[in-house]
Design a protein around this motif. Structure first.
Motif, PDB file in Angstrom:
ATOM      1  N   GLU A 190     -14.331 -26.791  -8.861  1.00 14.04           N
ATOM      2  CA  GLU A 190     -12.675 -27.778  -8.250  1.00 14.04           C
ATOM      3  C   GLU A 190     -12.591 -27.462  -6.583  1.00 14.04           C
ATOM      4  OE1 GLU A 190      -7.914 -26.579  -8.975  1.00 14.04           O
ATOM      5  OE2 GLU A 190      -9.587 -24.703  -8.688  1.00 14.04           O
ATOM      6  N   GLU A 191     -13.542 -26.974  -5.851  1.00 12.78           N
ATOM      7  CA  GLU A 191     -13.486 -27.941  -4.225  1.00 12.78           C
ATOM      8  C   GLU A 191     -14.349 -29.349  -4.772  1.00 12.78           C
ATOM      9  OE1 GLU A 191     -15.150 -26.194  -0.689  1.00 12.78           O
ATOM     10  OE2 GLU A 191     -15.342 -24.781  -1.615  1.00 12.78           O
TER      11      GLU A 191
ATOM     12  N   ASP B  55     -21.604 -28.362  -7.494  1.00 17.29           N
ATOM     13  CA  ASP B  55     -21.135 -27.379  -6.892  1.00 17.29           C
ATOM     14  C   ASP B  55     -21.554 -28.541  -5.508  1.00 17.29           C
ATOM     15  OD1 ASP B  55     -24.319 -27.869  -6.265  1.00 17.29           O
ATOM     16  OD2 ASP B  55     -24.845 -26.079  -6.217  1.00 17.29           O
ATOM     17  N   ASP B  56     -21.549 -29.907  -4.982  1.00 23.49           N
ATOM     18  CA  ASP B  56     -21.304 -30.319  -4.146  1.00 23.49           C
ATOM     19  C   ASP B  56     -20.385 -30.628  -3.383  1.00 23.49           C
ATOM     20  OD1 ASP B  56     -24.279 -29.468  -3.598  1.00 23.49           O
ATOM     21  OD2 ASP B  56     -24.814 -31.435  -4.143  1.00 23.49           O
ATOM     22  N   LEU B  57     -19.450 -31.366  -2.070  1.00 24.96           N
ATOM     23  CA  LEU B  57     -18.750 -32.128  -1.867  1.00 24.96           C
ATOM     24  C   LEU B  57     -18.796 -33.442  -0.834  1.00 24.96           C
ATOM     25  CD1 LEU B  57     -17.204 -29.163  -0.014  1.00 24.96           C
ATOM     26  CD2 LEU B  57     -17.291 -29.370  -2.132  1.00 24.96           C
ATOM     27  N   TYR B  58     -17.897 -34.731  -1.152  1.00 23.06           N
ATOM     28  CA  TYR B  58     -17.799 -35.448  -0.263  1.00 23.06           C
ATOM     29  C   TYR B  58     -17.024 -35.116   0.914  1.00 23.06           C
ATOM     30  CZ  TYR B  58     -19.791 -38.606  -3.812  1.00 23.06           C
ATOM     31  OH  TYR B  58     -20.279 -39.176  -4.624  1.00 23.06           O
TER      32      TYR B  58
ATOM     33  N   ASN C  68     -24.340 -30.723   0.766  1.00 22.70           N
ATOM     34  CA  ASN C  68     -25.418 -30.083   0.335  1.00 22.70           C
ATOM     35  C   ASN C  68     -24.929 -28.380   0.166  1.00 22.70           C
ATOM     36  OD1 ASN C  68     -27.647 -29.606  -2.142  1.00 22.70           O
ATOM     37  ND2 ASN C  68     -28.368 -29.333   0.029  1.00 22.70           N
ATOM     38  N   ARG C  69     -24.290 -27.839  -1.048  1.00 22.45           N
ATOM     39  CA  ARG C  69     -24.295 -26.082  -0.802  1.00 22.45           C
ATOM     40  C   ARG C  69     -25.618 -25.708  -1.564  1.00 22.45           C
ATOM     41  NH1 ARG C  69     -19.306 -24.126  -1.535  1.00 22.45           N
ATOM     42  NH2 ARG C  69     -17.999 -25.688  -1.965  1.00 22.45           N
ATOM     43  N   ASN C  70     -26.078 -24.814  -0.731  1.00 20.52           N
ATOM     44  CA  ASN C  70     -26.962 -23.708  -0.484  1.00 20.52           C
ATOM     45  C   ASN C  70     -27.280 -22.813  -0.890  1.00 20.52           C
ATOM     46  OD1 ASN C  70     -29.363 -22.672  -0.141  1.00 20.52           O
ATOM     47  ND2 ASN C  70     -30.207 -23.442   1.257  1.00 20.52           N
TER      48      ASN C  70
END
Length: 747
Positions: free
Chosen positions: A20-21, A90-93, A198-200
């Motif tokens: 969702e994020e 799981d990543d974001l702009y 980038n989600r770690n």
């Protein structure tokens, strides 16, 4: 100027925690012409519930797929935009990212791809680092993947022209795309601000698969596009697989990096002790795209047979004949004809045979030779093999590959599990290479003690001291009776999963029929079995064992360094030292962590502890320790006053908590909040459960990793409070030369 439509594609599978994020980061962009497509692989978590909320704003489908590349190609076929962004679930702009990218494409109409810097964030979205991307230079691609995938946007036409995403890849489809597209298309790196996050987290493919699938896919795609393997990636290989050789490398490449079109073993008619019969068969899967061209065999003929002549047939047609002599052989057999068949059957008929019953051993098999490695190669794979063989200091000479070769697929279930002739079977200890073992060698075999990790290590320390006092060569073997045994406890030593070998020998070298053993119940056939009489081992306790002349002394009884204090010579470096200093000498000399563990510890420290000093390490025992220490609850309460006093004197300090109890962790989180640092090791829910044997889903290897990680991270603390009765706290005391007043062990 007409504004182009940008299509963002998100491949998704069971990322309900983050998706969702991710969606919101796309929908909240300030660029108005965005098409957003989510390709879900039939998630079983709450992903579909979240996607349903956005049906009027995004396009999405959910159905089984063949992996991430397949999902991306589905999205590409649906896309209407002329610019494509790929954002994992799981990543974001970052805000404003797409508008900047579109402006860059408009300013540079000759480019096909735009990328830039990204932030690294943790599970909770906290920034933990950044990656400042490098300018595009195609010649650097075999050495590094310098394009951060979440930041990259590409023209759709380019993606179509180069054939989309490679669906044979499970991990490095982005890196391969840069290699393929970068040959004839321009990419532009833009500067700050960041384009993406980038989600770690622990479940990312990078964290879970890089050491296996990721790294070997890199080798495959590098050679595919550049006919070259970079020293950087070869060195990375050595970090994960130290002291291995070329044959090991090729087996791992076939296991993790080969495409489905490469030849593979379908069946291998080999016994579990690596012997093959004098009429030995194996079957190979063959493909028209990459047909099998070579067969690589590595093995040996025992001293029982001086030589062996082997005739090789393919689908009942004679191919060639090879002659095997000496202790070791390695043959690469070229197939002069390449039958256009999906399966090839090889039959190896040997002129000589060995029947163990003729040597007084109850084994009526007819044996030909030991086969440690068998690899079918396509032309492409054989090119890699030759490339590395010529490369100076690359993967190493495969002459002694049998000493640490991973097993290949076998048909062991159809044979009896014979072990009687297995003294020279492959050694899984990577440090050990070929050696001359004399009848006059004298070893001390240190077996496992059924106890917690640092209790076992105290036992090992005591016996290493015995090895020094007797001049014997130490060999450590943690087998089936260790709480930390591997999935194959009779084949693999659990100690070497965590530490480098303490000598150049392993238990394989001790399993000699002509060796003598002490105590007398041991022999070359039962060394790997648990010691059912360890507590009755009065022979071993008595000091006269120091003058024994047998080849192998076997120890499985827990004796400490202090037990041998009176036997330490005045010239020995530890003579006159305190007990904890004696342990520190042994620990420093013999206990060297495996590289993957050192890296894991350093990564945690860098991300969680490095900028949090001063740090107070606190070790609090819970779980079933209450059964040994009835006053444990009362003792644990005394920690709080000491911690509060420390925080009063060091108000900016953090606390690194080591505990095996979920209840204790919850209490400390409530009391100390953001000051608290802790690892994600598995803990017990209550006092009736032990981490050693009360958590059936707790992988044995992971148990050891968790204990070691906590222990060695505690050494990086400025001060430490622990329990004097706990082997973990004692290990922390012994491993580091703590300054006076910086460590407290509660009684």
């Amino acid at each position: 100027m007409n504004q182009p439509l940008v299509t963002v594609i998100t491949p998704s599978y069971n990322q309900g925690k983050f998706i969702e994020e991710t969606i919101e980061s796309v929908l909240q962009q300030d660029y108005p012409f965005i098409e957003y497509i989510v390709i879900d692989g039939a998630s079983t978590d709450n992903t579909l519930e979240i996607l349903s909320k956005y049906t009027d704003r995004i396009k999405w489908i959910s159905e089984p797929d063949q992996g991430q590349s397949n999902a991306l190609n589905k999205g590409l076929s649906m896309a209407k935009g002329s610019i494509i962004g790929w954002l994992n679930s799981d990543d974001l702009y970052c805000p404003g990212a797409i508008k900047r990218v579109v402006e860059t494409f408009q300013q540079h109409p000759d480019i096909s791809g735009v990328y830039g810097p990204i932030k690294d964030i943790d599970t909770n979205g906290n920034v933990i680092g950044e990656y400042l991307s490098k300018n595009f230079q195609y010649s650097l691609l075999p050495h590094a993947c310098f394009i951060a995938q979440p930041s990259c946007f590409m023209k759709k036409q380019m993606l179509i022209d180069v054939g989309g995403f490679d669906e044979t890849l499970k991990h490095c489809m982005d890196y391969e795309l840069w290699m393929r597209a970068g040959k004839n298309h321009k990419f532009l790196n833009i500067t700050l601000p960041h384009l993406a996050c980038n989600r770690n987290h622990t479940d990312t493919k990078t964290n879970k698969q890089f050491q296996t699938v990721g790294l070997f896919e890199i080798f495959r795609i590098s050679f595919q596009h550049f006919r070259y393997l970079s020293k950087y990636w070869i060195n990375k290989y050595y970090e994960f697989y130290p002291n291995t050789n070329l044959v090991n490398f090729m087996e791992l490449l076939k296991k993790y990096g080969a495409s489905p079109s490469m030849p593979s073993i379908l069946s291998l008619d080999r016994y579990s002790d690596f012997w093959v019969s004098d009429h030995f068969t194996f079957r190979i899967k063959n493909t028209s795209q990459n047909p099998v061209k070579y067969i690589h065999l590595v093995g040996r003929v025992r001293p029982y047979l001086d030589n062996q002549t082997v005739s090789i047939f393919v689908n009942e047609r004679f191919l060639t004949k090879i002659n095997i002599t000496g202790n070791h052989f390695e043959e690469v057999i070229s197939l002069t004809e390449h039958p256009d068949l999906s399966e090839l059957e090889f039959r190896l008929i040997s002129d000589n045979n060995l029947v163990p019953t003729n040597y007084g051993i109850q084994d009526n098999r007819s044996l030909a030779f030991l086969l440690f490695n068998l690899l079918p190669y396509s032309d492409f794979e054989f090119e890699i093999y030759n490339h590395l063989k010529k490369k100076e200091k690359a993967i190493g000479n495969s002459k002694d590959s049998y000493k640490n070769s991973p097993k290949v697929a076998s048909k062991d279930e159809s044979k009896n599990n014979h072990k009687v002739m297995s003294n020279d079977e492959p050694n899984n200890n990577p440090k050990v290479m070929s050696k001359d073992i004399s009848k006059d060698h004298h070893f001390l075999l240190i077996k496992s003690w059924e106890s917690g990790f640092w209790c076992q290590m105290e036992h090992v320390s005591g016996e290493l001291m015995v090895a020094e006092l007797t001049g014997r060569i130490p060999v450590i073997y943690w087998g089936p009776d260790s709480f930390y045994s591997s999935d194959k406890p009779l084949e693999e030593d659990a100690f070497s999963m965590y530490f480098l070998p303490v000598s150049n020998y392993t238990i394989n070298d001790l399993e000699k029929p002509n060796y003598t053993f002490y105590p007398s119940r041991w022999n070359h056939r039962n060394l790997r079995l648990p010691d059912t009489k360890k507590l009755e081992n009065s022979e071993w306790v008595s000091s006269h064992r120091f003058s024994r002349t047998e080849n192998v002394l076997v120890s499985s009884l827990h004796l400490r360094i202090i037990n041998f204090e009176k036997l330490i010579n005045k010239n020995h470096p530890i003579y006159g030292l305190e007990e904890h200093e004696k342990h520190r000498y042994i620990y420093k000399k013999y206990f060297k962590l495996q590289p993957f563990l050192k890296k894991e510890i350093e990564n945690f420290y860098s991300k969680k502890m490095k900028n949090r000093h001063p740090i107070l390490g606190v070790h609090v025992r819970g779980s079933d320790k209450i059964q040994e220490q009835p006053q444990l609850h009362q003792l644990n309460k005394t920690y709080f006053s000491k911690i509060d006093e420390y925080l009063k004197n060091n108000p900016t300090a953090s606390i690194f908590l080591l505990t095996d109890s979920e209840q204790i962790l919850a209490k400390y989180r409530k009391l100390y909040g953001e000051k608290l640092i802790y690892t994600d090791c598995i803990r017990t829910p209550d006092e009736n459960v032990s981490t050693h044997y009360g958590l059936p889903k707790y992988n044995n290897k992971q148990k050891g990793i968790d204990v070691i990680k906590d222990t060695y991270l505690a050494l990086k603390c400025d001060h430490f409070i622990g329990a004097g009765f706990s082997n973990v706290s004692l290990a922390i005391y012994r491993l580091k030369d703590w300054a006076k007043g910086t460590i407290t062990l509660l009684p």
